[in-house]
Design a protein around this motif. Sequence first.
Motif, PDB file in Angstrom:
ATOM      1  N   THR A   6       0.824  -1.203   0.000  1.00 12.46           N
ATOM      2  CA  THR A   6       0.000   0.000   0.000  1.00 12.46           C
ATOM      3  C   THR A   6       0.866   1.264   0.000  1.00 12.46           C
ATOM      4  OG1 THR A   6      -0.086   0.171   2.405  1.00 12.46           O
ATOM      5  CG2 THR A   6      -1.725  -1.250   1.351  1.00 12.46           C
ATOM      6  N   SER A   7       0.211   2.403  -0.119  1.00 15.56           N
ATOM      7  CA  SER A   7       0.929   3.676  -0.139  1.00 15.56           C
ATOM      8  C   SER A   7       1.602   4.000   1.188  1.00 15.56           C
ATOM      9  CB  SER A   7      -0.024   4.813  -0.518  1.00 15.56           C
ATOM     10  OG  SER A   7      -1.109   4.890   0.391  1.00 15.56           O
ATOM     11  N   ASP A   8       1.204   3.326   2.275  1.00 18.42           N
ATOM     12  CA  ASP A   8       1.903   3.528   3.551  1.00 18.42           C
ATOM     13  C   ASP A   8       2.790   2.331   3.886  1.00 18.42           C
ATOM     14  OD1 ASP A   8      -0.045   1.677   4.247  1.00 18.42           O
ATOM     15  OD2 ASP A   8      -0.598   2.673   6.123  1.00 18.42           O
ATOM     16  N   ASN A   9       3.200   1.622   2.811  1.00 15.80           N
ATOM     17  CA  ASN A   9       4.217   0.566   2.916  1.00 15.80           C
ATOM     18  C   ASN A   9       3.767  -0.629   3.745  1.00 15.80           C
ATOM     19  OD1 ASN A   9       6.790  -0.265   1.981  1.00 15.80           O
ATOM     20  ND2 ASN A   9       7.686   0.145   3.993  1.00 15.80           N
ATOM     21  N   GLY A  74     -10.624   1.289   3.672  1.00 13.99           N
ATOM     22  CA  GLY A  74     -11.272   1.641   2.412  1.00 13.99           C
ATOM     23  C   GLY A  74     -10.266   2.122   1.380  1.00 13.99           C
ATOM     24  N   LYS A  75      -9.294   2.908   1.811  1.00 13.24           N
ATOM     25  CA  LYS A  75      -8.228   3.364   0.905  1.00 13.24           C
ATOM     26  C   LYS A  75      -7.396   2.184   0.424  1.00 13.24           C
ATOM     27  CE  LYS A  75      -4.301   6.597   0.699  1.00 13.24           C
ATOM     28  NZ  LYS A  75      -4.651   7.165  -0.612  1.00 13.24           N
ATOM     29  N   LEU A  77      -8.408  -0.817  -0.047  1.00 14.65           N
ATOM     30  CA  LEU A  77      -9.181  -1.528  -1.060  1.00 14.65           C
ATOM     31  C   LEU A  77      -9.096  -0.801  -2.402  1.00 14.65           C
ATOM     32  CD1 LEU A  77     -11.135  -3.684  -2.059  1.00 14.65           C
ATOM     33  CD2 LEU A  77     -13.020  -2.349  -1.058  1.00 14.65           C
ATOM     34  N   HIS A  78      -9.223   0.506  -2.389  1.00 14.61           N
ATOM     35  CA  HIS A  78      -9.128   1.267  -3.633  1.00 14.61           C
ATOM     36  C   HIS A  78      -7.755   1.111  -4.271  1.00 14.61           C
ATOM     37  CE1 HIS A  78      -8.461   4.997  -6.033  1.00 14.61           C
ATOM     38  NE2 HIS A  78      -9.663   4.676  -6.476  1.00 14.61           N
ATOM     39  N   GLU A  79      -6.693   1.181  -3.454  1.00 11.45           N
ATOM     40  CA  GLU A  79      -5.348   0.997  -3.986  1.00 11.45           C
ATOM     41  C   GLU A  79      -5.176  -0.407  -4.558  1.00 11.45           C
ATOM     42  OE1 GLU A  79      -2.528   1.986  -0.971  1.00 11.45           O
ATOM     43  OE2 GLU A  79      -3.063   4.112  -0.958  1.00 11.45           O
ATOM     44  N   PHE A  80      -5.773  -1.377  -3.907  1.00 13.86           N
ATOM     45  CA  PHE A  80      -5.688  -2.762  -4.369  1.00 13.86           C
ATOM     46  C   PHE A  80      -6.357  -2.916  -5.737  1.00 13.86           C
ATOM     47  CE2 PHE A  80      -7.600  -7.107  -4.327  1.00 13.86           C
ATOM     48  CZ  PHE A  80      -6.433  -7.841  -4.330  1.00 13.86           C
ATOM     49  N   LEU A  81      -7.575  -2.400  -5.876  1.00 16.43           N
ATOM     50  CA  LEU A  81      -8.279  -2.493  -7.160  1.00 16.43           C
ATOM     51  C   LEU A  81      -7.502  -1.778  -8.257  1.00 16.43           C
ATOM     52  CD1 LEU A  81     -11.965  -1.762  -6.026  1.00 16.43           C
ATOM     53  CD2 LEU A  81     -10.874  -3.992  -6.360  1.00 16.43           C
ATOM     54  N   THR A  82      -6.898  -0.646  -7.908  1.00 20.46           N
ATOM     55  CA  THR A  82      -6.138   0.130  -8.882  1.00 20.46           C
ATOM     56  C   THR A  82      -4.855  -0.578  -9.271  1.00 20.46           C
ATOM     57  OG1 THR A  82      -7.049   2.179  -7.978  1.00 20.46           O
ATOM     58  CG2 THR A  82      -5.057   2.367  -9.315  1.00 20.46           C
ATOM     59  N   ARG A  83      -4.141  -1.102  -8.266  1.00 19.46           N
ATOM     60  CA  ARG A  83      -2.860  -1.767  -8.534  1.00 19.46           C
ATOM     61  C   ARG A  83      -3.038  -2.992  -9.417  1.00 19.46           C
ATOM     62  NH1 ARG A  83       1.557  -1.731  -5.249  1.00 19.46           N
ATOM     63  NH2 ARG A  83       0.760   0.345  -4.741  1.00 19.46           N
ATOM     64  N   SER A 103     -16.675   2.301   2.965  1.00 20.09           N
ATOM     65  CA  SER A 103     -15.646   3.323   3.135  1.00 20.09           C
ATOM     66  C   SER A 103     -14.988   3.653   1.805  1.00 20.09           C
ATOM     67  CB  SER A 103     -14.590   2.847   4.138  1.00 20.09           C
ATOM     68  OG  SER A 103     -13.523   3.758   4.220  1.00 20.09           O
ATOM     69  N   CYS A 104     -14.669   2.626   1.042  1.00 20.92           N
ATOM     70  CA  CYS A 104     -14.056   2.828  -0.270  1.00 20.92           C
ATOM     71  C   CYS A 104     -14.980   3.647  -1.172  1.00 20.92           C
ATOM     72  CB  CYS A 104     -13.745   1.470  -0.896  1.00 20.92           C
ATOM     73  SG  CYS A 104     -12.943   1.556  -2.510  1.00 20.92           S
ATOM     74  N   VAL A 105     -16.265   3.312  -1.162  1.00 17.94           N
ATOM     75  CA  VAL A 105     -17.236   4.040  -1.987  1.00 17.94           C
ATOM     76  C   VAL A 105     -17.379   5.481  -1.498  1.00 17.94           C
ATOM     77  CG1 VAL A 105     -19.677   4.157  -2.631  1.00 17.94           C
ATOM     78  CG2 VAL A 105     -18.480   1.964  -2.675  1.00 17.94           C
ATOM     79  N   SER A 106     -17.374   5.673  -0.175  1.00 18.29           N
ATOM     80  CA  SER A 106     -17.478   7.014   0.373  1.00 18.29           C
ATOM     81  C   SER A 106     -16.326   7.894  -0.078  1.00 18.29           C
ATOM     82  CB  SER A 106     -17.499   6.942   1.906  1.00 18.29           C
ATOM     83  OG  SER A 106     -17.527   8.228   2.489  1.00 18.29           O
ATOM     84  N   LEU A 107     -15.123   7.324  -0.156  1.00 19.78           N
ATOM     85  CA  LEU A 107     -13.931   8.085  -0.510  1.00 19.78           C
ATOM     86  C   LEU A 107     -13.744   8.257  -2.010  1.00 19.78           C
ATOM     87  CD1 LEU A 107     -11.471   6.439   2.025  1.00 19.78           C
ATOM     88  CD2 LEU A 107     -12.268   8.803   2.103  1.00 19.78           C
ATOM     89  N   PHE A 108     -14.090   7.205  -2.779  1.00 15.86           N
ATOM     90  CA  PHE A 108     -13.728   7.177  -4.195  1.00 15.86           C
ATOM     91  C   PHE A 108     -14.903   6.926  -5.129  1.00 15.86           C
ATOM     92  CE2 PHE A 108     -10.116   5.677  -1.651  1.00 15.86           C
ATOM     93  CZ  PHE A 108      -9.181   6.644  -1.977  1.00 15.86           C
TER      94      PHE A 108
END
Length: 268
Positions: A6-9, A74-75, A77-83, A103-108
């Motif tokens: 993830t983006s926070d390693n 949630g973030k 999950l979004h990073e996972f789908l994107t990656r 949470s993912c839907v709320s953010l993205f």
Amino acid sequence: MPRFVTSDNTALHYYDEGTGRPVVLIAGYGAPADSWAMQWATLRAAGHRVISLDRRWHGQSDRPAGGQRIARHGKDLHEFLTRLDLDDVTAVGASMGASTIWSCVSLFGCERLAGIVTLDQTPRMVSGPDWPYGFHGLTAENLGAFFLRPDAVETGRGRAWPDPAAVDAGIRRAGGRGMSRLITGDTYPLLFDHACQDWRDVVAGLTVPALIVAGADSQFWSSEHAGATAVLSPLARATVVPEAGHTVHLDRPEAVARLIAGFAATTG
């Protein structure tokens, strides 16, 4: 063993088998990705690429010092789908896994999603005058200390919990590693944050279809939460699985696999 960072390693483990339109499975609090093993074969046979994600602090994923909040999950999950460059996804969440999707839907928004399935997760866990479908006994007044009680999950309602040995054996027969539980008290902030959320506005704003599933005999809340949630969105519908408690996909594994496959066939 596939993992992504993830983006926070934080390295998150996942299973990825089959071909076709992706179904991404996200387990609940304390449960590993292996807990979906009894759905894998049916979903692959229905023509799906079946992906099960271990959230941070769950299963075989890393256990970092930070990120003990649903927004971070949630973030992730979004990073996972994107990656993995996944599109036209049916996202399936059990319990806290459902909150991860909200949470993912709320953010993205519903980017990359074709549909959402939630298994026995009320969108608001705190009961009140405008939402009587929360966790039995959980109110705004006792929220801060409620889950610190050792007996908090023993509401005295619903069906008996499934036999752990039988569940573990079923998961292993289906190709999983068993129902390992490596969750610890360090994750209480995550559980508390989960309990504080209200996802009703997220459901109301959905732009993809959703199937809200309840266990008829859930230990945690009334199965009426499913119908009350589905009313919030014209794109949502509800179903109640008989002879099932909160762990719907463990109590009725084949029935839930067919529900997911049937729903996915109507989306995208």
